[in-house]
Motif scaffolding. Structure first.
Motif, PDB file in Angstrom:
ATOM      1  N   TYR A 135       0.780  -1.288  -0.144  1.00 27.31           N
ATOM      2  CA  TYR A 135       0.007   0.318   0.157  1.00 27.31           C
ATOM      3  C   TYR A 135       0.561   1.345  -0.219  1.00 27.31           C
ATOM      4  N   ASP A 136       1.421   1.361   1.462  1.00 28.46           N
ATOM      5  CA  ASP A 136       2.431   2.719   0.956  1.00 28.46           C
ATOM      6  C   ASP A 136       3.163   2.924  -0.189  1.00 28.46           C
ATOM      7  N   THR A 137       3.926   1.848  -1.395  1.00 31.05           N
ATOM      8  CA  THR A 137       4.860   1.831  -2.212  1.00 31.05           C
ATOM      9  C   THR A 137       4.263   1.777  -3.328  1.00 31.05           C
ATOM     10  N   PHE A 138       2.676   0.947  -3.504  1.00 29.74           N
ATOM     11  CA  PHE A 138       2.207   1.206  -4.997  1.00 29.74           C
ATOM     12  C   PHE A 138       0.594   1.960  -4.306  1.00 29.74           C
ATOM     13  N   GLY A 139       0.198   1.803  -3.333  1.00 30.31           N
ATOM     14  CA  GLY A 139      -0.962   2.393  -3.286  1.00 30.31           C
ATOM     15  C   GLY A 139      -1.999   0.954  -3.181  1.00 30.31           C
ATOM     16  N   ASP A 140      -3.040   0.848  -3.924  1.00 33.83           N
ATOM     17  CA  ASP A 140      -3.610  -0.016  -4.522  1.00 33.83           C
ATOM     18  C   ASP A 140      -4.255  -0.820  -5.050  1.00 33.83           C
ATOM     19  N   LYS A 141      -4.843  -1.999  -5.556  1.00 27.46           N
ATOM     20  CA  LYS A 141      -4.983  -3.080  -5.439  1.00 27.46           C
ATOM     21  C   LYS A 141      -4.408  -2.618  -7.581  1.00 27.46           C
ATOM     22  N   HIS A 142      -5.270  -1.916  -7.540  1.00 27.59           N
ATOM     23  CA  HIS A 142      -5.276  -1.417  -8.978  1.00 27.59           C
ATOM     24  C   HIS A 142      -4.561  -0.847  -9.606  1.00 27.59           C
ATOM     25  N   THR A 143      -4.072   0.601  -8.623  1.00 28.65           N
ATOM     26  CA  THR A 143      -3.166   1.170  -8.572  1.00 28.65           C
ATOM     27  C   THR A 143      -1.930   0.652  -8.929  1.00 28.65           C
ATOM     28  N   LEU A 144      -1.566  -0.729  -8.564  1.00 26.04           N
ATOM     29  CA  LEU A 144      -0.688  -1.408  -8.988  1.00 26.04           C
ATOM     30  C   LEU A 144      -0.579  -2.360 -10.022  1.00 26.04           C
ATOM     31  N   PHE A 145      -1.392  -2.556 -10.303  1.00 25.95           N
ATOM     32  CA  PHE A 145      -1.995  -3.336 -11.807  1.00 25.95           C
ATOM     33  C   PHE A 145      -2.054  -2.335 -13.124  1.00 25.95           C
ATOM     34  N   LEU A 146      -2.350  -0.854 -12.217  1.00 26.62           N
ATOM     35  CA  LEU A 146      -1.546  -0.213 -13.591  1.00 26.62           C
ATOM     36  C   LEU A 146      -0.710  -0.056 -13.942  1.00 26.62           C
ATOM     37  N   LYS A 147       0.350   0.218 -12.613  1.00 26.72           N
ATOM     38  CA  LYS A 147       1.242   0.433 -12.917  1.00 26.72           C
ATOM     39  C   LYS A 147       2.106  -1.256 -13.490  1.00 26.72           C
ATOM     40  N   ALA A 148       1.493  -1.811 -13.154  1.00 30.98           N
ATOM     41  CA  ALA A 148       2.621  -3.245 -13.864  1.00 30.98           C
ATOM     42  C   ALA A 148       2.432  -3.380 -15.209  1.00 30.98           C
ATOM     43  N   ILE A 149       0.649  -2.275 -15.436  1.00 27.56           N
ATOM     44  CA  ILE A 149       0.547  -2.521 -16.782  1.00 27.56           C
ATOM     45  C   ILE A 149       1.938  -1.525 -17.958  1.00 27.56           C
ATOM     46  N   ASP A 150       2.167  -0.760 -17.088  1.00 31.52           N
ATOM     47  CA  ASP A 150       3.382   0.073 -17.246  1.00 31.52           C
ATOM     48  C   ASP A 150       4.768  -0.088 -17.723  1.00 31.52           C
ATOM     49  N   CYS A 151       4.551  -1.626 -16.616  1.00 31.21           N
ATOM     50  CA  CYS A 151       6.289  -2.151 -16.126  1.00 31.21           C
ATOM     51  C   CYS A 151       6.299  -3.127 -17.714  1.00 31.21           C
TER      52      CYS A 151
END
Length: 192
Positions: A45-61
């Motif tokens: 949570y502290d680094t990536f936010g919620d699951k959806h935000t992490l998912f969007l960052k994973a897509i960018d990755c």
């Protein structure tokens, strides 16, 4: 004074990307992510936010990973035809030990109808690849490598459609031989 991170952000983001790629968004729980990424829930949570935000960052990755691989493949090609063949080979041969298919396609089919951010990311990625194909086709037409019977954009749309189909079929039990036949047939249109 806050605690320092005990993990490399890019490494754990890649782990999240691979899990989403393999399981999809809905089937990936926070517990799955915490376990696979090897970090605490609070750190997630502290680094990536919620699951959806992490998912969007994973897509960018994933997008950055694919761009780098495409650039590497294309930069060593001597001709437009060879560059396009290498793009198809990359899609056919998969991703080593990574999941089959494509995170953009998986995400678009799973989430785009109800998630505008995912839809935009997938649409942008698709358009970038289509533009790359069109540029390579135009280059081949200018050098006489390909005939000019068809518009480069139309050919790129068709080749991209084939690439999407191949990436979807790669997640099924379709054989590499079948996928290769589909690719070869589609690439043959460049010479007509």
């Amino acid at each position: 004074m806050g605690r320092s991170k005990e993990f490399e952000e890019s490494v754990v983001l890649q782990k999240a990307m691979e899990l989403f790629w393999k399981q999809g968004y809905e089937k990936t729980s926070l517990s799955d992510l915490v376990k696979h990424m090897g970090i605490h829930r609070r750190s997630l949570y502290d680094t990536f936010g919620d699951k959806h935000t992490l998912f969007l960052k994973a897509i960018d990755c994933f997008g950055e990973l694919i761009k780098a691989r495409l650039k590497s493949e294309i930069s060593s090609a001597e001709t437009a035809k060879q560059a396009i063949q290498r793009i198809f080979d990359l899609m056919l041969e998969g991703n080593g030990d990574r999941p089959l298919g494509c995170l953009f396609i998986n995400s678009a089919t799973e989430m785009a109808p109800r998630d505008k951010e995912v839809e935009e990311k997938a649409k942008d990625a698709f358009m970038q690849l289509e533009h790359l194909l069109a540029d390579l086709i135009r280059k081949g037409q200018q050098t006489g490598e390909f005939p000019c019977a068809y518009d480069a954009e139309v050919l790129a749309e068709n080749l991209h459609n084939t690439l999407i189909g191949i990436r979807v079929l790669a997640r099924t039990s379709a054989s590499k031989e079948k996928l290769r036949r589909i690719a070869d047939f589609s690439l043959a249109i460049l010479n007509k």
